[in-house]
Design an enzyme around this catalytic site. Structure first.
Site, PDB file in Angstrom:
ATOM      1  N   HIS A 258     -46.700 -74.158  25.124  1.00  0.00           N
ATOM      2  CA  HIS A 258     -48.044 -73.580  25.052  1.00  0.00           C
ATOM      3  C   HIS A 258     -48.276 -72.916  23.695  1.00  0.00           C
ATOM      4  O   HIS A 258     -49.288 -73.179  23.023  1.00  0.00           O
ATOM      5  CB  HIS A 258     -48.219 -72.556  26.178  1.00  0.00           C
ATOM      6  CG  HIS A 258     -49.550 -71.884  26.202  1.00  0.00           C
ATOM      7  ND1 HIS A 258     -50.572 -72.283  27.037  1.00  0.00           N
ATOM      8  CD2 HIS A 258     -50.042 -70.829  25.499  1.00  0.00           C
ATOM      9  CE1 HIS A 258     -51.632 -71.521  26.837  1.00  0.00           C
ATOM     10  NE2 HIS A 258     -51.343 -70.621  25.911  1.00  0.00           N
ATOM     11  N   GLU A 259     -47.342 -72.072  23.280  1.00  0.00           N
ATOM     12  CA  GLU A 259     -47.526 -71.365  22.009  1.00  0.00           C
ATOM     13  C   GLU A 259     -47.433 -72.311  20.813  1.00  0.00           C
ATOM     14  O   GLU A 259     -48.074 -72.093  19.784  1.00  0.00           O
ATOM     15  CB  GLU A 259     -46.516 -70.230  21.885  1.00  0.00           C
ATOM     16  CG  GLU A 259     -46.610 -69.169  22.974  1.00  0.00           C
ATOM     17  CD  GLU A 259     -48.009 -68.594  23.167  1.00  0.00           C
ATOM     18  OE1 GLU A 259     -48.802 -68.612  22.193  1.00  0.00           O
ATOM     19  OE2 GLU A 259     -48.316 -68.142  24.278  1.00  0.00           O
ATOM     20  N   HIS A 262     -50.849 -73.582  20.043  1.00  0.00           N
ATOM     21  CA  HIS A 262     -51.586 -72.665  19.171  1.00  0.00           C
ATOM     22  C   HIS A 262     -51.091 -72.770  17.730  1.00  0.00           C
ATOM     23  O   HIS A 262     -51.872 -72.840  16.774  1.00  0.00           O
ATOM     24  CB  HIS A 262     -51.391 -71.226  19.645  1.00  0.00           C
ATOM     25  CG  HIS A 262     -52.150 -70.864  20.873  1.00  0.00           C
ATOM     26  ND1 HIS A 262     -53.526 -70.958  20.950  1.00  0.00           N
ATOM     27  CD2 HIS A 262     -51.735 -70.371  22.072  1.00  0.00           C
ATOM     28  CE1 HIS A 262     -53.921 -70.549  22.151  1.00  0.00           C
ATOM     29  NE2 HIS A 262     -52.861 -70.197  22.846  1.00  0.00           N
ATOM     30  N   GLU A 288     -57.239 -72.621  22.801  1.00  0.00           N
ATOM     31  CA  GLU A 288     -56.607 -72.828  24.105  1.00  0.00           C
ATOM     32  C   GLU A 288     -56.622 -74.291  24.512  1.00  0.00           C
ATOM     33  O   GLU A 288     -55.744 -74.742  25.249  1.00  0.00           O
ATOM     34  CB  GLU A 288     -57.287 -71.968  25.167  1.00  0.00           C
ATOM     35  CG  GLU A 288     -57.043 -70.470  25.020  1.00  0.00           C
ATOM     36  CD  GLU A 288     -55.585 -70.079  25.113  1.00  0.00           C
ATOM     37  OE1 GLU A 288     -54.796 -70.820  25.756  1.00  0.00           O
ATOM     38  OE2 GLU A 288     -55.223 -69.032  24.554  1.00  0.00           O
TER      39      GLU A 288
END
Length: 493
Positions: A258-259, A262, A288
């Site tokens: 997830h990170e 980003h 996101e």
């Protein structure tokens, strides 16, 4: 020098100072000694005062009045600088500095309260944070075109979107999500959890493999541990964090993916945009969309989880899941859970809807901070059918409100909606994607996203970026269709 050149030279230094402030925040959550909290609060207030003074400098108004854009990129830079200048002038330096100081201190107090399960320890500080953010929101609402104070906060994270827009999307999503959940929970299929203990060092080795697979450049970043995983920075210094639970390796692996979504967005913005108004992701909703498509549509796909299954067996030996199919089902188990960051894709947006309603009520003054825990617990029981058993599983679980990030939560769901649209377009362009994913190679997808979304940085407005990438305006339909198809297969619906 032209007015445009002078303006952009000034803005470059302001952007650099903002990056330094971000680095202080990263250090606070990863490496700062506990006893430094009070001093760090003063440091954050001091640098925010300097940044705020630059963002409200009268020369900006003079330059903006005279500047002529040399090209479309320059025109967008002027547009974003004007927006920033208008919003900054609404806020007195005293308020900007006090918010920076208080939210720096508040983070540590929240972390202590969370560790102790003591809501009362956090409430006085949260009350101050809410009061300051209300003051800031009202100042923005009075000085800009925002309809409500909450809209003024949302504008900081998702320009051109209002609370009414978000509420309408949620009203359309909720019935299909709830119906899907009920069908799943009524199914006779019950995927087993992944059982066992998974050592700390092994999880971090796997996390680095996940990050590298998804294209994270470790020469311009690093991976550290934090209570609440996050990504920080842009350009040539973009850092990520994760967390380790030895009974739940998915927490570490999928937090990392997830990170990385980003972080790679920031790393892949056109280098010429660095330290300009175009040098960061255009909105948190678009941000996101990258983290959620990496984590879910790609990272939790049957093809990619088959590769993770092999990597985990190489690290830990035989697993409780007998084969890749059972492992994929374990990764995608649907069950009502307390923790947003651990929620399955069906429940995740229901978590966001709850937070959206609660924080709107806080900012509007319809919900008092003293009543927040009770309101949270009642709403959670109503929406999820489970009673919150302790504060760490309730209102103390998320870092956002301690940091004053009111208006941030709905961008997670907006990102999911954007991700659904992007994945539909991506699959159409890359019909053989699963063959690459099964080899642990998401690069066809991540290259597509870099070209269609990431390299543009702040060049285009949020919805315009998604519309250009997908060929149609964003809507929640593709996300809901994807969820229904995916979980119908797993749960034999």
């Amino acid at each position: 020098m032209t007015a445009f050149t002078e303006l952009m030279a000034f803005q470059r230094d302001t952007e650099a100072l903002a990056q330094i402030a971000g680095r202080l925040g990263w250090d606070q959550e990863t490496m700062m000694p506990h006893g430094a909290a009070l001093q760090r609060g003063d440091e954050m207030a001091a640098i925010e005062a300097v940044i705020h003074a630059r963002r409200t400098d009268p020369r900006l108004g003079e330059w903006l009045a005279k500047a002529e854009a040399p090209d479309p990129e320059g025109a967008r830079m002027l547009e974003l600088t004007t927006r920033s200048y208008t919003r900054a002038r609404c806020i007195p330096e005293r308020l900007a500095a006090e918010l920076a100081r208080l939210t720096s201190l508040s983070h540590g107090i929240w972390a202590e309260a969370r560790a102790q399960g003591d809501v009362a320890h956090f409430l006085p500080t949260l009350r101050q944070v809410v009061a300051l953010r209300r003051e800031q929101a009202q100042a923005w609402a009075e000085g800009t075109a925002a309809t409500t104070a909450y809209d003024a906060l949302l504008e900081e994270y998702e320009p051109e979107t209002t609370a009414a827009d978000i509420a309408a999307i949620f009203d359309r999503m909720r019935p299909r999500l709830v119906a899907l959940r009920e069908r799943i929970l009524g199914s006779s299929v019950r995927p087993a959890k992944l059982g066992g203990e998974f050592g700390h060092d092994g999880q971090l080795r796997l996390a680095r493999k996940m990050a590298e697979a998804f294209g994270y450049d470790f020469t311009r970043g690093r991976l550290d541990l934090a209570v609440h995983p996050f990504s920080s920075g842009s350009g040539s210094d973009v850092r990520i964090t994760t967390r380790v639970m030895e009974s739940d390796p998915f927490n570490c692996l999928y937090s990392t993916i997830h990170e990385v979504g980003h972080a790679t967005y920031e790393q892949k913005i056109a280098p010429a945009f660095a330290l300009t108004p175009l040098g960061q992701g255009v909105s948190m909703g678009v941000h996101e969309s990258q983290s959620r498509i990496y984590e879910n549509q790609l990272g939790r796909s049957a093809a990619f989880t088959s590769w993770i299954f092999g990597q985990m067996r190489a690290e830990y030996g035989d697993l409780s899941c007998e084969d890749a199919r059972a492992f994929h089902a374990a990764v995608n188990r649907v069950e009502p859970g307390f923790i947003r960051t651990e929620a399955d894709e069906v429940h995740y947006n229901l978590h966001i809807m709850m937070r959206f309603d609660l924080e709107r009520a806080l900012i509007a003054g319809d919900l008092d901070v003293a009543d927040l825990e009770e309101a949270w617990n009642a709403r959670f029981l109503n929406d999820f059918g489970v009673a919150v058993d302790r504060p760490q599983h309730g209102m103390l679980q998320d870092v956002h409100w301690s940091a004053g990030l009111f208006g941030y939560f709905p961008t997670y769901s907006l990102g999911n909606v954007y991700a659904g649209c992007l994945m539909q377009a991506l699959r159409a362009d890359l019909p053989d994607l699963d063959a690459s994913l099964a080899k642990g190679d998401p690069s066809p997808a991540t290259d597509w996203l870099a070209e269609k979304v990431q390299r543009h940085g702040g060049l285009h407005a949020p919805r315009a970026v998604i519309t250009a990438a997908c060929g149609t305006a964003p809507s929640e339909g593709p996300l809901l269709d994807y969820l229904e198809a995916k979980f119908a297969e797993i749960y034999a619906l």
